[in-house]
Design a protein around this motif. Structure first.
Motif, PDB file in Angstrom:
ATOM      1  N   ALA A  13       6.759   0.364   1.697  1.00 55.00           N
ATOM      2  CA  ALA A  13       7.133   0.602   3.090  1.00 55.00           C
ATOM      3  C   ALA A  13       5.934   1.151   3.870  1.00 55.00           C
ATOM      4  N   ALA A  14       5.841   0.783   5.141  1.00 54.37           N
ATOM      5  CA  ALA A  14       4.704   1.199   5.971  1.00 54.37           C
ATOM      6  C   ALA A  14       4.552   2.718   5.999  1.00 54.37           C
ATOM      7  N   ARG A  15       5.644   3.458   6.105  1.00 56.43           N
ATOM      8  CA  ARG A  15       5.550   4.914   6.224  1.00 56.43           C
ATOM      9  C   ARG A  15       5.047   5.575   4.944  1.00 56.43           C
ATOM     10  N   THR A  16       5.370   5.002   3.779  1.00 59.71           N
ATOM     11  CA  THR A  16       4.858   5.579   2.538  1.00 59.71           C
ATOM     12  C   THR A  16       3.388   5.232   2.347  1.00 59.71           C
ATOM     13  N   ARG A  17       3.015   4.021   2.674  1.00 61.69           N
ATOM     14  CA  ARG A  17       1.598   3.628   2.565  1.00 61.69           C
ATOM     15  C   ARG A  17       0.741   4.485   3.492  1.00 61.69           C
ATOM     16  N   GLU A  18       1.217   4.709   4.724  1.00 57.19           N
ATOM     17  CA  GLU A  18       0.462   5.509   5.682  1.00 57.19           C
ATOM     18  C   GLU A  18       0.396   6.974   5.232  1.00 57.19           C
ATOM     19  N   THR A  19       1.498   7.495   4.713  1.00 55.30           N
ATOM     20  CA  THR A  19       1.512   8.868   4.192  1.00 55.30           C
ATOM     21  C   THR A  19       0.457   9.024   3.101  1.00 55.30           C
ATOM     22  N   TRP A  20       0.453   8.106   2.139  1.00 59.02           N
ATOM     23  CA  TRP A  20      -0.479   8.196   1.025  1.00 59.02           C
ATOM     24  C   TRP A  20      -1.921   8.050   1.510  1.00 59.02           C
ATOM     25  N   LYS A  21      -2.159   7.133   2.435  1.00 58.02           N
ATOM     26  CA  LYS A  21      -3.514   6.941   2.963  1.00 58.02           C
ATOM     27  C   LYS A  21      -4.048   8.234   3.581  1.00 58.02           C
ATOM     28  N   LEU A  22      -3.201   8.955   4.308  1.00 54.70           N
ATOM     29  CA  LEU A  22      -3.623  10.210   4.934  1.00 54.70           C
ATOM     30  C   LEU A  22      -3.730  11.357   3.925  1.00 54.70           C
ATOM     31  N   ALA A  23      -2.832  11.396   2.944  1.00 53.68           N
ATOM     32  CA  ALA A  23      -2.830  12.489   1.963  1.00 53.68           C
ATOM     33  C   ALA A  23      -3.937  12.351   0.932  1.00 53.68           C
ATOM     34  N   VAL A  24      -4.201  11.134   0.473  1.00 54.54           N
ATOM     35  CA  VAL A  24      -5.153  10.942  -0.626  1.00 54.54           C
ATOM     36  C   VAL A  24      -6.571  11.341  -0.232  1.00 54.54           C
ATOM     37  N   HIS A  25      -6.891  11.273   1.059  1.00 53.24           N
ATOM     38  CA  HIS A  25      -8.236  11.676   1.506  1.00 53.24           C
ATOM     39  C   HIS A  25      -8.498  13.163   1.295  1.00 53.24           C
ATOM     40  N   GLU A  26      -7.440  13.932   1.065  1.00 53.43           N
ATOM     41  CA  GLU A  26      -7.586  15.367   0.838  1.00 53.43           C
ATOM     42  C   GLU A  26      -7.792  15.712  -0.641  1.00 53.43           C
ATOM     43  N   LEU A  27      -7.626  14.740  -1.518  1.00 52.29           N
ATOM     44  CA  LEU A  27      -7.761  14.978  -2.954  1.00 52.29           C
ATOM     45  C   LEU A  27      -9.222  14.889  -3.385  1.00 52.29           C
ATOM     46  N   PRO A  28      -9.602  15.615  -4.438  1.00 56.92           N
ATOM     47  CA  PRO A  28     -10.989  15.560  -4.893  1.00 56.92           C
ATOM     48  C   PRO A  28     -11.389  14.206  -5.464  1.00 56.92           C
ATOM     49  N   HIS A  29     -10.443  13.468  -6.017  1.00 58.64           N
ATOM     50  CA  HIS A  29     -10.731  12.096  -6.456  1.00 58.64           C
ATOM     51  C   HIS A  29      -9.499  11.240  -6.223  1.00 58.64           C
ATOM     52  N   ARG A  30      -9.743   9.986  -5.927  1.00 59.92           N
ATOM     53  CA  ARG A  30      -8.671   9.048  -5.588  1.00 59.92           C
ATOM     54  C   ARG A  30      -8.155   8.403  -6.874  1.00 59.92           C
ATOM     55  N   PRO A  31      -6.866   8.582  -7.174  1.00 56.20           N
ATOM     56  CA  PRO A  31      -6.327   7.936  -8.377  1.00 56.20           C
ATOM     57  C   PRO A  31      -6.088   6.457  -8.137  1.00 56.20           C
ATOM     58  N   LYS A  32      -5.932   5.728  -9.213  1.00 58.44           N
ATOM     59  CA  LYS A  32      -5.517   4.328  -9.098  1.00 58.44           C
ATOM     60  C   LYS A  32      -4.173   4.330  -8.379  1.00 58.44           C
ATOM     61  N   THR A  33      -4.020   3.456  -7.391  1.00 55.57           N
ATOM     62  CA  THR A  33      -2.779   3.369  -6.624  1.00 55.57           C
ATOM     63  C   THR A  33      -2.149   2.005  -6.829  1.00 55.57           C
ATOM     64  N   VAL A  34      -0.865   2.021  -7.152  1.00 60.33           N
ATOM     65  CA  VAL A  34      -0.086   0.791  -7.305  1.00 60.33           C
ATOM     66  C   VAL A  34       1.013   0.828  -6.252  1.00 60.33           C
ATOM     67  N   TYR A  35       1.030  -0.189  -5.409  1.00 61.20           N
ATOM     68  CA  TYR A  35       2.081  -0.314  -4.402  1.00 61.20           C
ATOM     69  C   TYR A  35       3.214  -1.107  -5.034  1.00 61.20           C
ATOM     70  N   GLU A  36       4.366  -0.450  -5.154  1.00 63.62           N
ATOM     71  CA  GLU A  36       5.475  -0.974  -5.933  1.00 63.62           C
ATOM     72  C   GLU A  36       6.707  -1.203  -5.048  1.00 63.62           C
ATOM     73  N   GLU A  37       7.088  -2.466  -4.891  1.00 60.91           N
ATOM     74  CA  GLU A  37       8.248  -2.829  -4.069  1.00 60.91           C
ATOM     75  C   GLU A  37       9.533  -2.173  -4.547  1.00 60.91           C
ATOM     76  N   ARG A  38       9.663  -1.979  -5.847  1.00 57.14           N
ATOM     77  CA  ARG A  38      10.910  -1.433  -6.392  1.00 57.14           C
ATOM     78  C   ARG A  38      11.163   0.017  -5.988  1.00 57.14           C
ATOM     79  N   LEU A  39      10.176   0.708  -5.445  1.00 59.03           N
ATOM     80  CA  LEU A  39      10.370   2.100  -5.032  1.00 59.03           C
ATOM     81  C   LEU A  39      11.088   2.214  -3.691  1.00 59.03           C
ATOM     82  N   TYR A  40      11.078   1.144  -2.911  1.00 57.77           N
ATOM     83  CA  TYR A  40      11.738   1.157  -1.608  1.00 57.77           C
ATOM     84  C   TYR A  40      13.248   1.132  -1.803  1.00 57.77           C
ATOM     85  N   GLU A  41      13.931   2.120  -1.239  1.00 53.15           N
ATOM     86  CA  GLU A  41      15.389   2.259  -1.332  1.00 53.15           C
ATOM     87  C   GLU A  41      15.883   2.369  -2.777  1.00 53.15           C
ATOM     88  N   ALA A  42      15.063   2.887  -3.666  1.00 59.61           N
ATOM     89  CA  ALA A  42      15.412   2.976  -5.086  1.00 59.61           C
ATOM     90  C   ALA A  42      16.299   4.184  -5.374  1.00 59.61           C
TER      91      ALA A  42
END
Length: 172
Positions: A59-88
């Motif tokens: 979902a757009a809101r989760t992708r945007e949230t992660w994009k803004l939050a991950v920049h604050e982490l000391p290292h960027r983890p591998k990210t997998v965008y998973e359709e099954r998480l939407y409305e799960a």
């Protein structure tokens, strides 16, 4: 790594979304969400947890949230965008986590309510300090996250096996 070493699961609800005339899946963050997501990212960074993997709803809101939050982490983890998480549901979220390779120790899952809160509730067979009280009192508002520990294989993750060790939500 040994499956006996504690794993950490961070359940992170997306930041506040806007309600424009688009499909629910395509809703962007609201101004407040764009402010809260980096704050949540800093709090995640302060936890000192070295994330190995991020599982993010498509979902757009989760992708945007992660994009803004991950920049604050000391290292960027591998990210997998998973359709099954939407409305799960919590059970569907567990099924996705069960597929995590055992060489992954720490996972952050960026998703939606009611699934994220439900998963935190059912995984946490125990809680440390006042984490459960704080989570129960606040619920799981946007940008909130829960940190759980778990020992065992990802394939064996099931209700009641985790310990809720921390909970954070932005002040309103």
């Amino acid at each position: 790594m040994s499956v006996a070493e504690p794993r950490r699961i961070i359940l992170f609800r997306h930041a506040k979304a806007d309600w424009p005339q688009v499909s629910d899946h395509e809703r962007p963050l609201a101004e407040r969400g764009r402010k809260d997501a980096p704050v949540a990212g800093r709090k995640l960074s302060d936890s000192g947890i070295p994330f190995d993997l991020a599982l993010c709803s498509t979902a757009a809101r989760t992708r945007e949230t992660w994009k803004l939050a991950v920049h604050e982490l000391p290292h960027r983890p591998k990210t997998v965008y998973e359709e099954r998480l939407y409305e799960a549901s919590p059970g569907e979220l567990i099924a996705v986590l069960n597929e995590t390779p055992d060489d992954v120790q720490n996972v952050v899952l960026i998703g939606h309510n009611p699934g994220v809160q439900g998963l935190a509730d059912i995984l946490a067979g125990e809680a440390e300090g006042d984490a459960r009280t704080r989570m129960d009192r606040r619920g799981f508002p946007t940008s909130a996250f829960a940190v759980l520990t778990y020992s065992g294989s990802w394939k064996a993750l099931e209700p009641g096996v985790g310990t809720l060790v921390d909970y954070w939500a932005p002040s309103e």
